[in-house]
Design an enzyme around this catalytic site. Structure first.
Site, PDB file in Angstrom:
ATOM      1  CB  SER A 114       7.627   7.371  -3.901  1.00 53.89           C
ATOM      2  OG  SER A 114       7.424   8.366  -2.937  1.00 53.89           O
ATOM      3  CE1 TYR A 153       2.449   8.413   2.148  1.00 53.76           C
ATOM      4  CE2 TYR A 153       3.988   9.474   0.671  1.00 53.76           C
ATOM      5  CZ  TYR A 153       3.707   8.534   1.633  1.00 53.76           C
ATOM      6  OH  TYR A 153       4.709   7.713   2.085  1.00 53.76           O
ATOM      7  CB  THR A 196       0.777   5.250   1.208  1.00 55.98           C
ATOM      8  OG1 THR A 196       1.435   4.591   0.118  1.00 55.98           O
ATOM      9  CG2 THR A 196       1.509   4.924   2.498  1.00 55.98           C
ATOM     10  CE  LYS A 214       3.774   0.561   0.218  1.00 54.85           C
ATOM     11  NZ  LYS A 214       4.305   1.508   1.202  1.00 54.85           N
ATOM     12  CG  HIS A 216       5.744   3.290   5.368  1.00 54.80           C
ATOM     13  ND1 HIS A 216       4.648   3.926   4.826  1.00 54.80           N
ATOM     14  CD2 HIS A 216       6.819   3.966   4.911  1.00 54.80           C
ATOM     15  CE1 HIS A 216       5.047   4.941   4.087  1.00 54.80           C
ATOM     16  NE2 HIS A 216       6.365   4.988   4.113  1.00 54.80           N
TER      17      HIS A 216
HETATM   18  C1  LIG Z   1      13.802   4.829   2.040  1.00 54.70           C
HETATM   19  C2  LIG Z   1      12.369   4.425   1.943  1.00 54.70           C
HETATM   20  C3  LIG Z   1      11.447   5.341   1.473  1.00 54.70           C
HETATM   21  C4  LIG Z   1      10.100   4.975   1.370  1.00 54.70           C
HETATM   22  N1  LIG Z   1       9.221   5.861   0.817  1.00 54.70           N
HETATM   23  C5  LIG Z   1       7.925   5.486   0.662  1.00 54.70           C
HETATM   24  C6  LIG Z   1       6.999   6.349   0.027  1.00 54.70           C
HETATM   25  O1  LIG Z   1       7.344   7.441  -0.406  1.00 54.70           O
HETATM   26  N2  LIG Z   1       5.717   5.929  -0.085  1.00 54.70           N
HETATM   27  C7  LIG Z   1       5.302   4.714   0.384  1.00 54.70           C
HETATM   28  O2  LIG Z   1       4.123   4.366   0.255  1.00 54.70           O
HETATM   29  N3  LIG Z   1       6.171   3.868   0.964  1.00 54.70           N
HETATM   30  C8  LIG Z   1       7.458   4.220   1.119  1.00 54.70           C
HETATM   31  N4  LIG Z   1       8.339   3.353   1.694  1.00 54.70           N
HETATM   32  C9  LIG Z   1       7.870   2.009   2.123  1.00 54.70           C
HETATM   33  C10 LIG Z   1       8.018   1.003   0.990  1.00 54.70           C
HETATM   34  O3  LIG Z   1       7.040   1.211  -0.003  1.00 54.70           O
HETATM   35  C11 LIG Z   1       7.832  -0.429   1.505  1.00 54.70           C
HETATM   36  O4  LIG Z   1       6.638  -0.517   2.236  1.00 54.70           O
HETATM   37  C12 LIG Z   1       9.019  -0.916   2.356  1.00 54.70           C
HETATM   38  O5  LIG Z   1      10.230  -0.426   1.857  1.00 54.70           O
HETATM   39  C13 LIG Z   1       9.060  -2.439   2.407  1.00 54.70           C
HETATM   40  O6  LIG Z   1      10.062  -2.903   3.255  1.00 54.70           O
HETATM   41  P1  LIG Z   1      11.537  -3.349   2.732  1.00 54.70           P
HETATM   42  O7  LIG Z   1      12.277  -2.063   2.510  1.00 54.70           O
HETATM   43  O8  LIG Z   1      12.074  -4.145   3.856  1.00 54.70           O
HETATM   44  O9  LIG Z   1      11.364  -4.126   1.465  1.00 54.70           O
HETATM   45  C14 LIG Z   1       9.690   3.702   1.795  1.00 54.70           C
HETATM   46  C15 LIG Z   1      10.631   2.787   2.273  1.00 54.70           C
HETATM   47  C16 LIG Z   1      11.963   3.129   2.353  1.00 54.70           C
HETATM   48  C17 LIG Z   1      12.949   2.117   2.864  1.00 54.70           C
END
Ligand SMILES: Cc1cc2nc3c(=O)[nH]c(=O)nc-3n(C[C@H](O)[C@H](O)[C@H](O)COP(=O)(O)O)c2cc1C
Length: 344
Positions: free
Chosen positions: A104, A127, A153, A210, A234
């Site tokens: 990330s 981002y 993203t 994404k 997300h």
């Molecule tokens: C705590 C947390 C932080 C996240 N931070 C980002 C991020 O910084 N950038 C991003 O593109 N997606 C972020 N996501 C989304 C994840 O990349 C992903 O799409 C998502 O966790 C998938 O669902 P799951 O947690 O049920 O596997 C985050 C998700 C969580 C749970």
């Protein structure tokens, strides 16, 4: 611990509620958060018998990069909230397992630290910020640090309203947490497809888009030069009441029509979920919270265990389905449990 659900229960016990809310929670009423998981139960397998499955491999390639399994680590932010080594622990575990890691922009470790800890396949999640020069510098740094693709993203013009965080007073980002690239989280709600063209031109790395949930946007992504489309809501953290990842996947796969790879995330808790995603046309799936739970409970070892649990479940599911590799999984290997047409 023998499955991801047990890691999730242990993580919820271990981590301070005012921190765990950020990892566990979703936006609004969390309808999409729940749907992400529930949607997998609406598909069941159609296994084929009397296939020689004496040798089953979970290996595949993503954008040409060999990986040990068709599930990767989704980019999730602020990992030092769960483990002192943070992203370095996750990177070590992913590299040892030969799994793809996406890092990330909101990493709590520097790209240099992560590079030093990992000789495995790594993608970098971006981002786009108001400061275009800073965005380009970040992409250039990613290249220097050995990332082999940029994951842009696109579902965060604004940050979703996550009510668990509000209730428990979680500040995003926490004021006392060092985020080396926090200035690059100044995302712009003015971002458009034209900017994607700009990034495509400026970014010499393969570009993964994404956060796509519709056939319309999948087509636009392909037209604007995306090398892969990543179906995602997300993790239910942005707009509530959108389709579960696995429900949005079929229309995106149909629209893309083989012109680029398609990935999906949201609600992956079992190797069987990953195999269902493959059957619906994904090249791979990604998981966020499953690995966050492993990291919270046992650090690097926990991420390694969750990776191995998922890999072993994928291997067993493939074998019992009559498939010797991810490539052999077809739409004919699953069917909806209820009359259900995701393309309707
Ligand atoms: C705590 C947390 C932080 C996240 N931070 C980002 C991020 O910084 N950038 C991003 O593109 N997606 C972020 N996501 C989304 C994840 O990349 C992903 O799409 C998502 O966790 C998938 O669902 P799951 O947690 O049920 O596997 C985050 C998700 C969580 C749970």
């Amino acid at each position: 611990m023998i499955n991801v659900a047990e890691y999730a229960a242990a993580a919820a016990e271990k981590v301070e509620p005012s921190v765990w809310c950020y990892f566990e929670g979703g936006a609004g009423d969390e309808v999409t958060l729940r749907a992400n998981i529930a949607a997998y139960s609406r598909w069941r397998f159609r296994p084929r018998m009397l296939v020689d499955v004496s040798s089953v491999s979970t290996e595949t390639t993503l954008l040409g990069i060999p990986v040990s399994m068709p599930v990767g680590v989704a980019p999730f932010a602020m990992q030092r909230l769960l483990d002192p080594d943070g992203e370095v622990a996750t990177a070590r575990a992913a590299a040892a397992a030969g799994a793809l890691l996406a890092v990330s922009t909101l990493t709590t470790r520097t790209h240099a630290d992560i590079e030093a800890a990992s000789d495995g396949p790594r993608w970098f999640q971006l981002y786009v910020t108001r400061d275009r020069a800073a965005t380009l510098e970040h992409i250039a740094e990613a290249r220097e640090r050995g990332y082999s693709a940029v994951v842009l993203t696109v579902d965060l013009p604004y940050v979703g309203r996550r009510e668990r965080d509000l209730r428990l007073g979680f500040q995003n980002p926490p004021p006392d947490l060092a985020l080396p690239y926090a200035h690059l989280f100044d995302t712009t709600p003015a971002l458009t497809w034209r900017d994607l063209e700009w990034i495509r031109t400026e970014c010499a790395l393969p570009l993964v888009v994404k956060g796509i949930l519709t056939r319309e946007d999948a087509l636009l992504a392909v037209e604007h030069g995306a090398d892969a489309v990543w179906v995602s809501n997300h993790g239910g953290r942005q707009l509530d009441h959108v389709a579960a990842g696995i429900d949005a996947l079929p229309e995106v796969v149909e629209a893309v029509a083989g012109r680029c790879e398609v990935y999906v995330d949201g609600g992956i808790r079992r190797g069987g979920d990953v195999v269902k995603a493959l059957a619906l046309g994904a090249r791979a799936a990604f998981a966020g919270r499953a690995f966050a739970c492993g990291l919270a409970v046992e650090g690097e070892q926990g991420v390694a265990s969750v990776l191995e649990l998922l890999r072993a479940e994928i291997e067993l599911t493939l074998g019992l389905l009559g498939c010797t590799s991810p490539d052999e999984v077809t739409r004919g290997h699953i069917e909806p449990t209820v009359p259900y047409d995701p393309l309707a």
